[in-house]
Design an enzyme around this catalytic site. Structure first.
Site, PDB file in Angstrom:
ATOM      1  N   ARG A 231       0.909  -1.193   0.310  1.00 23.56           N
ATOM      2  CA  ARG A 231       0.099   0.285   0.056  1.00 23.56           C
ATOM      3  C   ARG A 231       0.606   0.842   0.175  1.00 23.56           C
ATOM      4  O   ARG A 231       1.906   0.884   0.624  1.00 23.56           O
ATOM      5  CB  ARG A 231      -0.868   0.124   1.416  1.00 23.56           C
ATOM      6  CG  ARG A 231      -2.062  -0.795   1.488  1.00 23.56           C
ATOM      7  CD  ARG A 231      -3.194  -0.946   0.083  1.00 23.56           C
ATOM      8  NE  ARG A 231      -4.407  -1.139   0.105  1.00 23.56           N
ATOM      9  CZ  ARG A 231      -3.995  -2.376  -0.771  1.00 23.56           C
ATOM     10  NH1 ARG A 231      -3.638  -2.877  -1.771  1.00 23.56           N
ATOM     11  NH2 ARG A 231      -5.160  -3.140  -0.420  1.00 23.56           N
ATOM     12  N   GLU A 260      -2.543   7.916  -4.141  1.00 21.93           N
ATOM     13  CA  GLU A 260      -3.653   7.227  -5.754  1.00 21.93           C
ATOM     14  C   GLU A 260      -4.444   7.949  -5.863  1.00 21.93           C
ATOM     15  O   GLU A 260      -6.083   7.109  -4.964  1.00 21.93           O
ATOM     16  CB  GLU A 260      -3.475   5.727  -5.788  1.00 21.93           C
ATOM     17  CG  GLU A 260      -3.755   5.028  -4.531  1.00 21.93           C
ATOM     18  CD  GLU A 260      -3.299   3.847  -5.010  1.00 21.93           C
ATOM     19  OE1 GLU A 260      -2.828   2.838  -4.643  1.00 21.93           O
ATOM     20  OE2 GLU A 260      -4.543   2.342  -5.373  1.00 21.93           O
ATOM     21  N   HIS A 278      -1.160   0.368  -9.396  1.00 20.42           N
ATOM     22  CA  HIS A 278      -2.338  -0.601  -8.914  1.00 20.42           C
ATOM     23  C   HIS A 278      -2.704  -1.534  -9.688  1.00 20.42           C
ATOM     24  O   HIS A 278      -4.196  -1.830  -9.876  1.00 20.42           O
ATOM     25  CB  HIS A 278      -3.678   0.174  -8.155  1.00 20.42           C
ATOM     26  CG  HIS A 278      -2.938  -0.655  -6.840  1.00 20.42           C
ATOM     27  ND1 HIS A 278      -4.044  -0.039  -5.377  1.00 20.42           N
ATOM     28  CD2 HIS A 278      -3.676  -1.946  -6.524  1.00 20.42           C
ATOM     29  CE1 HIS A 278      -4.195  -0.977  -4.366  1.00 20.42           C
ATOM     30  NE2 HIS A 278      -3.215  -1.915  -4.702  1.00 20.42           N
TER      31      HIS A 278
HETATM   32  P1  NDP Z   1      -0.338 -11.309   4.689  1.00 22.85           P
HETATM   33  O1  NDP Z   1      -1.685 -11.020   6.294  1.00 22.85           O
HETATM   34  O2  NDP Z   1      -0.514 -12.603   4.439  1.00 22.85           O
HETATM   35  O3  NDP Z   1       1.578 -11.147   5.633  1.00 22.85           O
HETATM   36  C1  NDP Z   1       1.371  -9.707   6.101  1.00 22.85           C
HETATM   37  C2  NDP Z   1       2.885 -10.270   6.202  1.00 22.85           C
HETATM   38  O4  NDP Z   1       3.148  -8.723   6.898  1.00 22.85           O
HETATM   39  C3  NDP Z   1       2.824 -10.893   7.211  1.00 22.85           C
HETATM   40  O5  NDP Z   1       3.924 -12.007   7.418  1.00 22.85           O
HETATM   41  C4  NDP Z   1       3.194  -9.804   8.492  1.00 22.85           C
HETATM   42  O6  NDP Z   1       3.721 -10.280   9.513  1.00 22.85           O
HETATM   43  C5  NDP Z   1       3.593  -8.328   8.074  1.00 22.85           C
HETATM   44  N1  NDP Z   1       3.137  -7.397   8.826  1.00 22.85           N
HETATM   45  C6  NDP Z   1       1.540  -7.066   9.248  1.00 22.85           C
HETATM   46  N2  NDP Z   1       2.040  -5.814   9.776  1.00 22.85           N
HETATM   47  C7  NDP Z   1       3.768  -5.901   9.784  1.00 22.85           C
HETATM   48  C8  NDP Z   1       4.267  -4.734  10.295  1.00 22.85           C
HETATM   49  N3  NDP Z   1       3.607  -3.936  11.646  1.00 22.85           N
HETATM   50  N4  NDP Z   1       5.266  -4.549  10.615  1.00 22.85           N
HETATM   51  C9  NDP Z   1       6.089  -5.938   9.933  1.00 22.85           C
HETATM   52  N5  NDP Z   1       5.429  -6.549   9.108  1.00 22.85           N
HETATM   53  C10 NDP Z   1       4.277  -6.467   9.337  1.00 22.85           C
HETATM   54  O7  NDP Z   1      -1.257 -10.736   3.868  1.00 22.85           O
HETATM   55  P2  NDP Z   1      -0.586 -11.183   1.885  1.00 22.85           P
HETATM   56  O8  NDP Z   1       0.439 -11.751   1.868  1.00 22.85           O
HETATM   57  O9  NDP Z   1      -1.875 -11.905   1.272  1.00 22.85           O
HETATM   58  O10 NDP Z   1      -0.693  -9.000   2.116  1.00 22.85           O
HETATM   59  C11 NDP Z   1       0.067  -8.249   1.914  1.00 22.85           C
HETATM   60  C12 NDP Z   1       0.076  -7.644   1.307  1.00 22.85           C
HETATM   61  O11 NDP Z   1      -0.295  -7.062  -0.072  1.00 22.85           O
HETATM   62  C13 NDP Z   1      -2.132  -6.699   1.683  1.00 22.85           C
HETATM   63  O12 NDP Z   1      -3.050  -6.787   2.542  1.00 22.85           O
HETATM   64  C14 NDP Z   1      -1.971  -6.028   0.651  1.00 22.85           C
HETATM   65  O13 NDP Z   1      -2.401  -4.379   1.393  1.00 22.85           O
HETATM   66  C15 NDP Z   1      -1.390  -5.826  -0.805  1.00 22.85           C
HETATM   67  N6  NDP Z   1      -1.492  -6.378  -1.721  1.00 22.85           N
HETATM   68  C16 NDP Z   1      -1.865  -5.781  -2.355  1.00 22.85           C
HETATM   69  C17 NDP Z   1      -2.093  -5.638  -4.468  1.00 22.85           C
HETATM   70  C18 NDP Z   1      -1.554  -4.648  -5.653  1.00 22.85           C
HETATM   71  O14 NDP Z   1      -2.436  -5.262  -5.969  1.00 22.85           O
HETATM   72  N7  NDP Z   1      -0.900  -4.205  -5.646  1.00 22.85           N
HETATM   73  C19 NDP Z   1      -2.554  -6.887  -4.332  1.00 22.85           C
HETATM   74  C20 NDP Z   1      -3.514  -7.833  -3.350  1.00 22.85           C
HETATM   75  C21 NDP Z   1      -2.722  -7.586  -1.996  1.00 22.85           C
HETATM   76  P3  NDP Z   1       3.688 -11.094  10.682  1.00 22.85           P
HETATM   77  O15 NDP Z   1       3.646 -12.597  10.092  1.00 22.85           O
HETATM   78  O16 NDP Z   1       4.879 -11.440  11.635  1.00 22.85           O
HETATM   79  O17 NDP Z   1       1.994 -10.991  11.133  1.00 22.85           O
END
Ligand code: NDP
Length: 317
Positions: A231, A260, A278
């Site tokens: 994001r 955006e 995006h």
């Molecule tokens: P997941 O929930 O599977 O993974 C998120 C990861 O981010 C986890 O490893 C988590 O760590 C880590 N995380 C969360 N909060 C923090 C923090 N404060 N500090 C450090 N690490 C953090 O999500 P997905 O992989 O399914 O998706 C991730 C994101 O990708 C979505 O939320 C979305 O915003 C974005 N996205 C963008 C798209 C685009 O079109 N560009 C399309 C799809 C998704 P931990 O495991 O340790 O909690």
């Protein structure tokens, strides 16, 4: 009577067909007509389908007094307060996993495009400069680099899987250390200093806002590349523009932006930057799978009160 489903954003024909059979779909007006619309419909709406970045703002959620479910088209749900919804017994669902491969591919594509200067080289050929001016400068290899993944979740892991082919050393930062064969960095700046490339793939929202700040970008360094497919809010965009201007960061591949579809104009003139509107998951195949899952959450809820993919905050409802 069919339950009333509030449509926020636009539905594909396929989604419309799937949902129209079971719901009375009412689209939310995006102009001044919203107050009158809500006066008429708010109380009778029990379900919401959200497509796109409008989400469900707090005042809208508050107005929907009989709301039971919000089905979000997309895995990220930073525009919906899921904790507040859960408190009211409203289940929020999203579309995890079906887009992992696509977004991971987009991340790799952006890195390669920046590193191998795909866009400026294409422009060079199209402008007829190759014939007149000769070859372009050498670029850097994508083979054997150290790649840091910020957010090793579903998509982060799919990115790591792909990196094996390029003999990358994968390292990562997340809230917690995982049982994976990659080095964990508890400190993001330290990870950035150890990387050639950093790929950002955390959720958005307050917790991750501006995690990638000037210090992190400086640590990534003048030869470093930042790829953001998460994001826009995760990266401090003002600091990013400055770092690219003064060369403390080498390049960036950006699919997402803080405001955006507004993009800082300063980026338009930079040839070490690749910009995308995006489109991380934006292929017909993946969007169809996301649409199907969005609908399935609603139809299953209607059938027996359960959902396929509730967000973590709502799993106990
Ligand atoms: P997941 O929930 O599977 O993974 C998120 C990861 O981010 C986890 O490893 C988590 O760590 C880590 N995380 C969360 N909060 C923090 C923090 N404060 N500090 C450090 N690490 C953090 O999500 P997905 O992989 O399914 O998706 C991730 C994101 O990708 C979505 O939320 C979305 O915003 C974005 N996205 C963008 C798209 C685009 O079109 N560009 C399309 C799809 C998704 P931990 O495991 O340790 O909690």
């Amino acid at each position: 009577m069919a339950p009333k489903l509030l449509q926020i954003g636009s539905l594909t024909e396929r989604m419309k067909n799937n949902l129209a059979a079971e719901f009375d779909i009412v689209p939310l007006p995006m102009d001044g007509a919203q107050a009158a619309f809500l006066a008429e419909h708010a109380e009778s709406i029990t379900a919401v389908v959200n497509v796109g970045h409008y989400g469900v703002p707090p005042d809208l959620m508050a107005a929907l007094t009989n709301l039971r479910i919000i089905s979000n088209y997309g895995v990220g749900y930073d525009t919906i307060d899921a904790a507040a919804a859960a408190k009211r017994g409203i289940v929020v669902t999203h579309t995890p996993n079906v887009l992992n491969d696509e977004v991971a591919n987009t991340a790799i594509l952006l890195w390669f495009a920046v590193s191998r200067r795909l866009v400026p080289n294409d422009a060079y050929v199209r402008a007829g400069r190759w014939e007149k001016e000769g070859n372009t400068p050498l670029t850097h290899t994508v083979q054997g680099r150290t790649v840091g993944i910020l957010g090793l979740g579903r998509i982060g892991q799919a990115i790591a899987d792909r990196l094996a082919v390029f003999d990358a050393t994968v390292v990562y930062h997340a809230r917690s250390e995982k049982d994976v064969p990659y080095r964990y960095f508890a400190d993001l700046t330290e990870m950035a200093a150890a990387c050639d490339v950093m790929i950002v793939i955390t959720p958005g929202g307050a917790e991750t806002r501006h995690m990638v700040n000037a210090e992190v970008m400086a640590a990534l360094g003048p030869e470093g590349i930042l790829v953001n497919v998460a994001r826009g809010t995760v990266v401090d965009e003002t600091a990013l523009v400055q770092a690219l201007k003064d060369g403390t960061l080498g390049g960036a591949g950006l699919d997402v932006f803080e405001a955006e579809p507004k993009v800082p104009e300063a980026l338009f003139a930079m040839d070490n930057v690749v910009l995308q509107p995006h489109v991380g998951s934006a292929t017909r195949e993946t969007r169809q799978a996301m649409g199907d899952l969005t609908c399935e959450n609603l139809t299953q809820w209607l059938k027996d009160g359960t959902t396929v993919t509730p967000v973590p905050e709502c799993r106990d409802l």
